[in-house]
Design a protein around this motif. Structure first.
Motif, short mmCIF file in Angstrom:
data_model
loop_
_atom_site.label_atom_id
_atom_site.label_comp_id
_atom_site.label_asym_id
_atom_site.label_seq_id
_atom_site.Cartn_x
_atom_site.Cartn_y
_atom_site.Cartn_z
N PHE A 44 47.14 12.86 56.15
CA PHE A 44 47.21 11.95 55.00
C PHE A 44 46.78 10.54 55.40
O PHE A 44 45.99 9.89 54.70
CB PHE A 44 48.62 11.90 54.41
CG PHE A 44 48.80 10.77 53.43
CD1 PHE A 44 48.29 10.87 52.14
CD2 PHE A 44 49.44 9.60 53.81
CE1 PHE A 44 48.41 9.81 51.26
CE2 PHE A 44 49.58 8.54 52.92
CZ PHE A 44 49.06 8.64 51.64
N LEU A 45 47.31 10.04 56.52
CA LEU A 45 46.99 8.68 56.96
C LEU A 45 45.48 8.54 57.21
O LEU A 45 44.89 7.50 56.87
CB LEU A 45 47.77 8.33 58.23
CG LEU A 45 49.30 8.19 58.06
CD1 LEU A 45 49.96 7.97 59.41
CD2 LEU A 45 49.63 7.02 57.13
N LYS A 46 44.85 9.58 57.77
CA LYS A 46 43.42 9.53 58.04
C LYS A 46 42.63 9.43 56.74
O LYS A 46 41.70 8.61 56.60
CB LYS A 46 43.01 10.78 58.81
CG LYS A 46 41.54 10.82 59.22
CD LYS A 46 41.23 12.07 60.02
CE LYS A 46 39.74 12.13 60.39
NZ LYS A 46 39.41 13.35 61.15
N VAL A 47 43.00 10.24 55.74
CA VAL A 47 42.30 10.23 54.45
C VAL A 47 42.53 8.90 53.72
O VAL A 47 41.60 8.32 53.14
CB VAL A 47 42.77 11.41 53.57
CG1 VAL A 47 42.19 11.31 52.16
CG2 VAL A 47 42.40 12.74 54.21
N ALA A 48 43.79 8.40 53.76
CA ALA A 48 44.13 7.15 53.07
C ALA A 48 43.37 5.97 53.67
O ALA A 48 42.85 5.11 52.95
CB ALA A 48 45.63 6.91 53.13
N GLN A 49 43.31 5.91 54.99
CA GLN A 49 42.60 4.81 55.65
C GLN A 49 41.10 4.86 55.35
O GLN A 49 40.46 3.83 55.18
CB GLN A 49 42.85 4.86 57.16
CG GLN A 49 44.26 4.41 57.54
CD GLN A 49 44.65 4.77 58.96
OE1 GLN A 49 43.92 5.50 59.64
NE2 GLN A 49 45.78 4.27 59.41
N ALA A 50 40.57 6.07 55.26
CA ALA A 50 39.14 6.21 54.92
C ALA A 50 38.89 5.73 53.49
O ALA A 50 37.87 5.09 53.21
CB ALA A 50 38.72 7.66 55.09
N GLN A 51 39.83 6.03 52.58
CA GLN A 51 39.67 5.61 51.19
C GLN A 51 39.69 4.09 51.05
O GLN A 51 38.98 3.51 50.23
CB GLN A 51 40.79 6.22 50.34
CG GLN A 51 40.57 6.15 48.82
CD GLN A 51 41.01 4.83 48.23
OE1 GLN A 51 41.96 4.22 48.70
NE2 GLN A 51 40.32 4.40 47.19
#
Length: 567
Positions: free
Chosen positions: A527-534
């Motif tokens: 989740f953190l990886k996807v959120a930071q990419a967004q």
């Protein structure tokens, strides 16, 4: 200099092609109808600016124009003219030139004022033109109430003497307008509002009582006085707030309103027993400033446009996060002000109610009578609201009720104490909120901090320290040395701090479909990886660095707020 001649402001502005004959006639008609000064009519109608008026007068009279924003006023020189006359004549002494006093006037053609100022300072005077708005701000700042507060504190000490305080007697006398304690407290409030203080701290020590103001997030000592006046001050404030004056062993909270310089100021008061007496802290909330606006808090335009679009949605949860004192409530009230239309019903559940807004149903939580966030929120949802503001999501029950409300056709706004935007959904899961609720209800998370703004009046180039240069490299790489950096050297405008005012640094996580899917995933790292990419690198740190490059704040301020969320 020779005594100035009376000139007609309107004619000067027309001659210098700053005003048309038509605008002059319109302003004269309005002046006749309203009785306001002609210059004020010109400015309020947008015909000319204060700077243009000042410049035109300076050119016509062949005297200098001084921008007070960048002028380091000396308090001892300014006090050559008493405050009452300074306000009356719209004038302030700027410099002792030996043979004469340089005096800044908003209207240097006022012959009566010229003669009276000459008589009061007992010297020849040279004139300069200054903006009226800047002049009044400087009068507020220069003519502090420090000496007055100290004098009233001494009078109160003398009145109390060395005898044991009779609380009943003082309580009865406190209502008299002439009582020294009332005058002392009024002067404290006057001074606090003049210097833009957000809080007043009255703290008893072993032998002294100290009064401190919080200005731009930092405490400054206002005055110290004998400890014997501490009880009288605490008593008067408790009486004003309707608190129990016989109870000194337990903390108490309350609120009252005071009028300071034609402004309505809401005061939130908190008392707490300490070793040497009751400590009193008061939060000042100016109710005269009009509606809070989202476009005045310093949010980047692209982010502001996205945030406005999100809060206009008919349902969902929007969270604002950050530590205490980071401006979360101001942001939420800015959003409420824009949502507050006749077609919507708005309810707030707060502890305490900070700003009073017309047209909104505001409820204050009271744990003493079991009026909790969760209980009030349940009742609020039966009142058919369109928008609900929950002051803070403190526990699992409140969070789940808010989430359910967001899923059933309500827009819910609230705050949460987290370090940054991407960790907020994880924090909700830690509180026991089901994953599907977080994924489907949460619309966006806005994280923010407040940074002090460099004082415009004393800003100057600054050479980076090695630690600051190294810190900036994470964002600017090898271009660190190609930029210019500012700091404030300290002046009379900023009380020597180098800062005046605060602005916000922001980051926002939008719960897009990809982010919502990741929130449903059982691996927090995913989740953190996807959120930071967004978020595409649009972080608090990056916004803080952008403010440094824009000359708004210093590298040390950017580092300070970044350290609050760095590991």
């Amino acid at each position: 200099m020779a005594r100035p001649e009376k000139v007609r402001l309107g004619e000067i502005l027309v001659q210098q092609k700053l005003l048309s004959e038509e605008q002059l006639n319109m302003a004269l008609a309005e002046q006749k109808r309203s009785g306001r000064k002609l210059g004020r009519v010109f400015v309020e109608n947008g015909f000319v600016t204060e700077e243009q008026i000042s410049g035109a007068l300076a050119k016509q009279l062949n005297i200098p124009y001084i921008n007070l924003k960048f002028y380091n006023l000396k308090s001892e020189v300014a006090h050559m003219l008493p405050e009452v006359q300074a306000r009356r004549f719209r004038a302030i002494p700027l410099e002792d030139q030996g043979s004469a006093i340089l005096v800044g006037m908003a209207d240097p053609t006022d012959l009566f004022a010229y003669d009276e100022i000459s008589r009061l300072v007992k010297r020849n005077i040279e004139l300069a033109v200054v903006n009226e708005g800047e002049l009044l701000q400087n009068i507020d700042r220069i003519y502090r109430r420090t000496e007055e507060i100290t004098d009233f504190a001494k009078k109160l000490e003398e009145e109390l003497g060395d005898t044991v305080i009779d609380f009943g007697t003082i309580g009865a006398a406190a209502g008299q307008e002439e009582a020294p304690v009332v005058k002392l407290l009024q002067s404290v409030f006057d001074d606090a509002v003049q210097v833009r203080a957000s809080d007043i701290h009255i703290e008893p020590q072993e032998t002294r009582i100290q009064i401190r103001f919080r200005i731009d997030g930092l405490l400054h000592l206002q005055t110290e006085a004998d400890i014997k006046i501490a009880s009288a001050m605490a008593l008067r404030l408790k009486l004003t707030a309707g608190l129990d004056i016989s109870e000194k062993r337990l903390p108490q909270d309350g609120r009252f309103a005071v009028k300071v310089k034609q402004q309505d100021v809401d005061v939130r008061i908190s008392t707490m027993p300490t070793q040497y007496g009751e400590s009193v802290v008061m939060r000042l909330l100016n109710q005269s400033g009009g509606a809070l606006r989202l476009d005045s808090i310093g949010m980047p335009k692209a982010m502001l446009d996205r945030f406005r679009t999100i809060v206009q949605r008919p349902n969902g949860l929007v969270l604002v996060t950050g530590p205490t004192g980071s401006g979360k409530t101001t942001t939420l009230y800015g959003a409420l002000s824009e949502l507050n239309t006749i077609e919507r019903k708005l309810i707030t559940v707060e502890d305490p109610v900070e700003y009073r807004l017309p047209g909104i149903n505001q409820v204050q939580v009271n744990d003493k009578i079991d009026l909790t966030f969760a209980k009030v929120l349940r009742s609020a949802l039966r009142q058919d609201p369109d928008v609900v503001l929950v002051g803070e999501m403190r526990d699992q029950e409140t969070a789940q009720i808010g989430m359910r409300a967001a899923m059933t056709g309500h827009l819910v706004l609230s705050t949460l104490h987290t370090n940054d935007a991407v960790s907020t959904p994880v924090r909700l899961l830690d509180m026991g909120v089901p994953r599907y609720m977080v994924a489907t209800s949460l619309q966006a998370v806005l994280a923010q901090r407040l940074l002090r703004v460099i004082c415009e009046s004393c800003a100057e180039p600054y050479e980076l320290k090695p630690t600051e240069r190294e810190w900036l490299k994470s964002e600017l790489k090898d271009t660190v040395g190609d930029r210019k950096y500012l700091h404030g050297r300290g002046c009379s405008h900023c009380n020597g701090t180098g800062f005046r005012g605060r602005t916000g640094a922001y980051e926002m996580l939008e719960m897009t479909e990809a982010v919502a899917d990741a929130a449903n995933h059982h691996d927090p790292a995913h989740f953190l990886k996807v959120a930071q990419a967004q978020m595409a690198g649009e972080t608090l740190r990056r916004h803080a660095v952008a403010l440094v490059l824009a000359g708004k704040t210093t590298v040390s301020e950017a580092m300070r707020i970044s350290n609050q969320f760095d590991d």
